[in-house]
Design a protein around this motif. Sequence first.
Motif: not given
Length: 323
Positions: A109-134
């Motif tokens: 499918y084509d993500p732009l052509r083959d859907f009707t975008p209705v509503a974005q609900v949420a954005v989920h932010p990310h963090l760079l993390v390392v183990p505590a033992s790093s």
Amino acid sequence: MTTRRALAALALGTLAAPAVLAQPAWPRRPVRMLVGFAPGGFTDIVARGIAEQYASAFGQPFVIENRSGASGTLAADAVAKANPDGSTLLFGHSTPNAVAAALFTNLPYDPLRDFTPVAQVAVHPHLLVVPASSPHRTTESLIAAAKAQAGAVSYASSGIGSVHHLACEMLAKAAGVQLTHVPYRGSAPAMADLIAGRVDMTIDGVSAVAPQIADGKLRPLAAGTLARIARYPDLTTLREQGYGDIDAMSWVGVFGPPGLAPEIVQALSQATDRAMQAPGLQRVLEGGGSIPADRRGAAFRDFIAAEIDRYKAVLGDGRIPVT
């Protein structure tokens, strides 16, 4: 007598007519909402939260159907080929609805052509993390180790094409280093090996890493988003640290098949605006560390187009077959 009965029936029909006309044209029956990931994950939890609000608004059940596999593209493909009568919707995700365009060679499918975008609900932010033992307490230290020996620093992801994979590759490109990708079948095993120190780092969502940070099992080095994250206001971003305009986040939203009627799109968009004010849904989003989103219709489509361009700049134009 017959005439009187006929007049009475006509009168009753006239009185009933407004009630019939007042019934909404859509939905007249339960609506399926497909989710491309397994039950219990954050995408599924938010989908169920929004479905509950839709059911209350429209007086019909909105039934979640989990159709996991192929990085969420199985569910997306089903909706792309569905009848645009409003009976089938997609609770989409950044991977099948944007990343996939840059990742897969034979996307059905084509993500732009083959859907009707209705509503974005949420954005989920990310963090760079390392183990505590790093031994690394800064991003600079981590990158220095990667520069000292190509591939010596490894990162975990929940699979090829995941946001974690792409964000770490964006960091590697911005820093001019080679990192070793260790993909897992899902976030849980990736997180377990990261905490155990079997891999060196990852860039993952707040909902996954915040409990581990609070328990002292992971150490955050940077916010992966362009702006600082409200939960960690003192944590500088990768951009502030000099690693380019990395914006590591995932997002979710509602889509219909191509050709979904504008009146249905408008009704869903308005219902989404109301749903975002519901305390129950707000608790779901806040609990996962997500940011409510207000892109609707054309604005949502423009955002997706920009996302696809951004991912193609990192991955090229499809390199991996859909499995």
